[in-house]
Design an enzyme around this catalytic site. Sequence first.
Site, PDB file in Angstrom:
ATOM      1  N   SER A 213      -1.224   2.630  -5.263  1.00 36.32           N
ATOM      2  CA  SER A 213       0.319   2.853  -5.235  1.00 36.32           C
ATOM      3  C   SER A 213       1.023   2.645  -6.651  1.00 36.32           C
ATOM      4  O   SER A 213       0.265   2.296  -7.478  1.00 36.32           O
ATOM      5  CB  SER A 213       1.167   1.944  -4.317  1.00 36.32           C
TER       6      SER A 213
ATOM      7  N   HIS B 182       0.879  -1.154   0.065  1.00 34.65           N
ATOM      8  CA  HIS B 182       0.014   0.204   0.065  1.00 34.65           C
ATOM      9  C   HIS B 182       1.011   1.368  -0.079  1.00 34.65           C
ATOM     10  O   HIS B 182       1.900   1.163   0.683  1.00 34.65           O
ATOM     11  CB  HIS B 182      -1.087   0.196   1.093  1.00 34.65           C
ATOM     12  N   SER B 183       0.789   2.151  -0.808  1.00 38.06           N
ATOM     13  CA  SER B 183       1.325   3.641  -0.663  1.00 38.06           C
ATOM     14  C   SER B 183       2.599   3.399  -0.923  1.00 38.06           C
ATOM     15  O   SER B 183       3.166   2.885  -1.883  1.00 38.06           O
ATOM     16  CB  SER B 183       0.759   4.224   0.270  1.00 38.06           C
ATOM     17  N   PHE B 184       3.422   4.096   0.121  1.00 35.35           N
ATOM     18  CA  PHE B 184       4.815   3.911   0.117  1.00 35.35           C
ATOM     19  C   PHE B 184       5.459   2.481   0.017  1.00 35.35           C
ATOM     20  O   PHE B 184       6.328   2.084  -0.628  1.00 35.35           O
ATOM     21  CB  PHE B 184       5.495   4.498   1.427  1.00 35.35           C
TER      22      PHE B 184
END
Length: 326
Positions: free
Chosen positions: A143, A117-119
Amino acid sequence: MTGRAEVRERTLPEMETGMFKELKISVPWGHIAIKAWGSSQGQPVLCLHGWLDNVNTFDRLIPLLPPGFHYVAMDFRGHGLSSHRAPGVLYHFEDFVSDVLRVVTSLKWNRFSLITHSFGGIVGGMFSCMFPDMVYKLILLDSLPFILETKEIENLLSYKRKMIEHMMQVETTPFRPPTVLRLPDMLERSRKVNPQVGEDGEKILLQRGAREEAGGLVLNRDRRLKQMESCIEFISQARFLSFIKKTQARILLIKSTRGFFNLRREDDQDGKLVESTVDLLKSALKERFKFVTVTGNHYIHLNAPQVVAGMIGSFLESGPKLGARL
């Protein structure tokens, strides 16, 4: 890294439910905290959380995913229950990539899938290209596997300078006890910083992201972790194509309609950053890449996991099965 990191199991009240286990992996600066669901004989899946979050971000999603897999989520260094870096040492992007290798080496995983997720997706993307023989599937929740430099090349020196200045400020500021807040106050502050999480989701993250002190709660994360931009590697389209062609993984990218890249990056208010990246992934990976758009925000896997659980499960179950240790 020399030798194999030690895995020590912790006894926590939550473990009595049989739903998950809490573990610590020893590393030179302390430990990496992980949370594991399912039998260790299941197909291995590593879960990577977003910036300033922790493994609890997957608490609602993983119970909805297919059994037969061994899901392990790790707190990056400086996050959740993992150790902080030593005083005077900066956080760099490659550090988070190396955390992944330390964990899977400790678990004796030679090949595995990633839910990110994301980063965590940016970290997972780089790992998939650095160690292509190890990653079977890569799932990106709101992401991208890399961030194209677009206009950011003009800001890179500023980001790096701010990172160094912030670390120096933290170290030279006279010691004062960390801020203690009551739960309602901490939730209110979190809503201002990151309104997409929602109160229920934030409570789940704070169960691991904060500790009880006299009078309230104190955040666990390292105060030196301030701006994600200082720990991201921005790359050109040419370098992106060179890197992504190295990966052997099949990739599923699930993009939320009201996600991170729509709201928090000035350079991508029109969505072109995502569109450019998706086009590059399609051209490089062909049938190994799948792109899906869902209605929701950046934390859809936490706020409404039922929306994405089915497609994630189907993607994990497709193709040949992996053993826990190959």
